[in-house]
Design a protein around this motif. Structure first.
Motif, PDB file in Angstrom:
ATOM      1  N   GLU A  32     -37.542 -42.402   0.365  1.00  0.00           N
ATOM      2  CA  GLU A  32     -37.755 -43.762   0.812  1.00  0.00           C
ATOM      3  C   GLU A  32     -38.888 -43.780   1.612  1.00  0.00           C
ATOM      4  O   GLU A  32     -39.731 -44.908   1.953  1.00  0.00           O
ATOM      5  N   GLN A  33     -39.027 -42.821   2.646  1.00  0.00           N
ATOM      6  CA  GLN A  33     -40.458 -42.761   3.609  1.00  0.00           C
ATOM      7  C   GLN A  33     -40.682 -41.227   3.373  1.00  0.00           C
ATOM      8  O   GLN A  33     -39.797 -40.444   3.075  1.00  0.00           O
ATOM      9  N   ALA A  34     -41.945 -40.914   3.881  1.00  0.00           N
ATOM     10  CA  ALA A  34     -42.119 -39.417   4.122  1.00  0.00           C
ATOM     11  C   ALA A  34     -41.235 -38.451   4.669  1.00  0.00           C
ATOM     12  O   ALA A  34     -40.871 -38.887   5.541  1.00  0.00           O
ATOM     13  N   ASP A  61     -46.019 -31.451   7.419  1.00  0.00           N
ATOM     14  CA  ASP A  61     -44.599 -31.152   7.389  1.00  0.00           C
ATOM     15  C   ASP A  61     -43.769 -32.257   6.820  1.00  0.00           C
ATOM     16  O   ASP A  61     -42.668 -32.016   6.708  1.00  0.00           O
ATOM     17  N   SER A  62     -44.368 -32.961   6.234  1.00  0.00           N
ATOM     18  CA  SER A  62     -43.713 -34.154   5.369  1.00  0.00           C
ATOM     19  C   SER A  62     -44.328 -34.467   4.055  1.00  0.00           C
ATOM     20  O   SER A  62     -45.504 -33.985   3.764  1.00  0.00           O
ATOM     21  N   VAL A  63     -43.468 -34.746   3.102  1.00  0.00           N
ATOM     22  CA  VAL A  63     -44.030 -34.976   1.544  1.00  0.00           C
ATOM     23  C   VAL A  63     -43.561 -36.387   1.201  1.00  0.00           C
ATOM     24  O   VAL A  63     -42.844 -37.183   1.758  1.00  0.00           O
ATOM     25  N   HIS A  64     -44.320 -37.029   0.084  1.00  0.00           N
ATOM     26  CA  HIS A  64     -43.882 -38.354  -0.350  1.00  0.00           C
ATOM     27  C   HIS A  64     -43.158 -38.098  -1.674  1.00  0.00           C
ATOM     28  O   HIS A  64     -42.820 -39.256  -1.994  1.00  0.00           O
ATOM     29  N   ALA A  65     -42.970 -37.072  -2.264  1.00  0.00           N
ATOM     30  CA  ALA A  65     -42.498 -36.617  -3.435  1.00  0.00           C
ATOM     31  C   ALA A  65     -42.232 -35.309  -3.708  1.00  0.00           C
ATOM     32  O   ALA A  65     -43.005 -34.599  -3.193  1.00  0.00           O
ATOM     33  N   VAL A  66     -41.273 -34.737  -4.587  1.00  0.00           N
ATOM     34  CA  VAL A  66     -41.297 -33.481  -4.803  1.00  0.00           C
ATOM     35  C   VAL A  66     -41.019 -33.417  -6.421  1.00  0.00           C
ATOM     36  O   VAL A  66     -40.416 -34.451  -7.017  1.00  0.00           O
TER      37      VAL A  66
END
Length: 318
Positions: A32-34, A61-66
């Motif tokens: 829902e968020q990074a 260190d964060s993603v928006h999708a995998v």
């Protein structure tokens, strides 16, 4: 279709799409968020995208999708579709105001399902980008297991493979796994219908089979693979999701420990012929403050990977 308990973790949706004629599919995990994310690769023939961006000491260190996809190297194009879909909605790192486009961070891993009999004569238009956009547009807090998403065309040794999910609570923290099972090894103990993962089964979730009376593991030692796939033609790929508030360094340890779940469910595992890749994402902020607590969470990560992998195989054959 009832909501799978993995969504009790909160903070993410899941999209799945497949092409029945091609016999392949795509699974997209959309926080829902990074979300803070790390990754571990154990197989000898991985196919990945944006993995180096998640290494220690980097900017990201964060993603928006995998993204998890079939299609081998062609399936890496699924991340293009997700990136474009997110970018259209201005979801991503913003280096400047419009018209400068945002930069979605979309790591991905692929499995090899290109020898499974589907129609692979796609010319210049492999289906994976479109499948990924379709998955994003249909993302929800529900999932199908077995022949679904990235596991749609998978195989597990001599058996059908598939996509599975499992969740476990460790105190107030929840941890779950979404796994596309396509290993070169077998999920079943030699000469039996008993899964290697049987000790970790919850509520007969994959049939309740136990080793035959008097079964000896010595029977497995001399068992040879009854088949051979070429290098890179297998792979278990997936993601751990937890509502614990973990740093990237802590998530890296979770992803490492989660890989043990593959060995708990498949033998042999992590071979030169596999490309085993596990992501780990934090979508919450519940405390996990001590090394002992992190170790307990990592042990649970291995168990849910083993269960999710076997659920994918079980439901694919059901």
């Amino acid at each position: 279709m009832e909501q799978h308990p993995i969504f009790d973790i909160g903070g993410f949706r899941l999209g799945q799409a497949h092409d029945e004629a091609v016999n392949t599919g795509v699974t997209v995990i959309l926080p829902e968020q990074a979300a803070t994310c790390a990754v571990d690769v154990r197989g000898g023939g991985p196919g990945t995208r944006e993995i180096m961006a998640l290494q220690d000491g980097g900017l990201i260190d964060s993603v928006h999708a995998v993204v998890l996809s079939g299609g081998s190297v062609y399936g890496l194009a699924a991340a293009d579709g997700v990136t474009a879909w997110l970018g259209e909605q201005r979801i991503g790192y913003a280096p400047g105001p419009e018209p400068v486009p945002v930069s979605p961070i979309v790591p991905s891993a692929i499995l090899f399902d290109n020898a499974n009999g589907g129609q692979k004569l796609w010319g210049l238009n492999p289906p994976f980008r479109d499948l990924a956009i379709q998955a994003c547009e249909g993302a929800e807090t529900r999932l199908s297991e077995g022949k679904a998403g990235a596991g749609f065309g998978a195989t597990a040794g001599l058996y059908a493979g598939g996509l599975g999910a499992a969740v476990e609570s460790v105190g107030d923290v929840k941890i779950g796994a979404i796994i596309a099972a396509n290993p070169v090894g077998s999920p079943y103990m030699p000469g039996s219908k008993c899964p290697w993962a049987w000790p970790y089964e919850v509520d007969n979730e994959f049939g309740g089979q136990q080793p035959p009376k008097g079964y000896s593991l010595s029977e497995a030692k001399d068992t040879k693979l009854a088949f051979l796939k070429e290098a890179g033609q297998s792979t278990v790929i997936g993601a751990i999701v937890t509502d614990a508030g973990l740093s990237q360094k802590q998530l890296r340890r979770i992803s490492i420990m989660a890989q043990d779940g593959i060995a708990m469910a498949v033998q042999p595992s992590h071979t030169l012929l596999d490309g085993d890749t596990i992501f780990a994402l934090s979508t919450g902020n519940k405390p996990c403050e001590t090394p002992v607590a992190l170790a307990e969470l990592g042990a649970a990560a291995a168990r849910v990977v083993a269960r999710a992998l076997m659920r994918g195989v079980y439901f694919a054959q059901a």
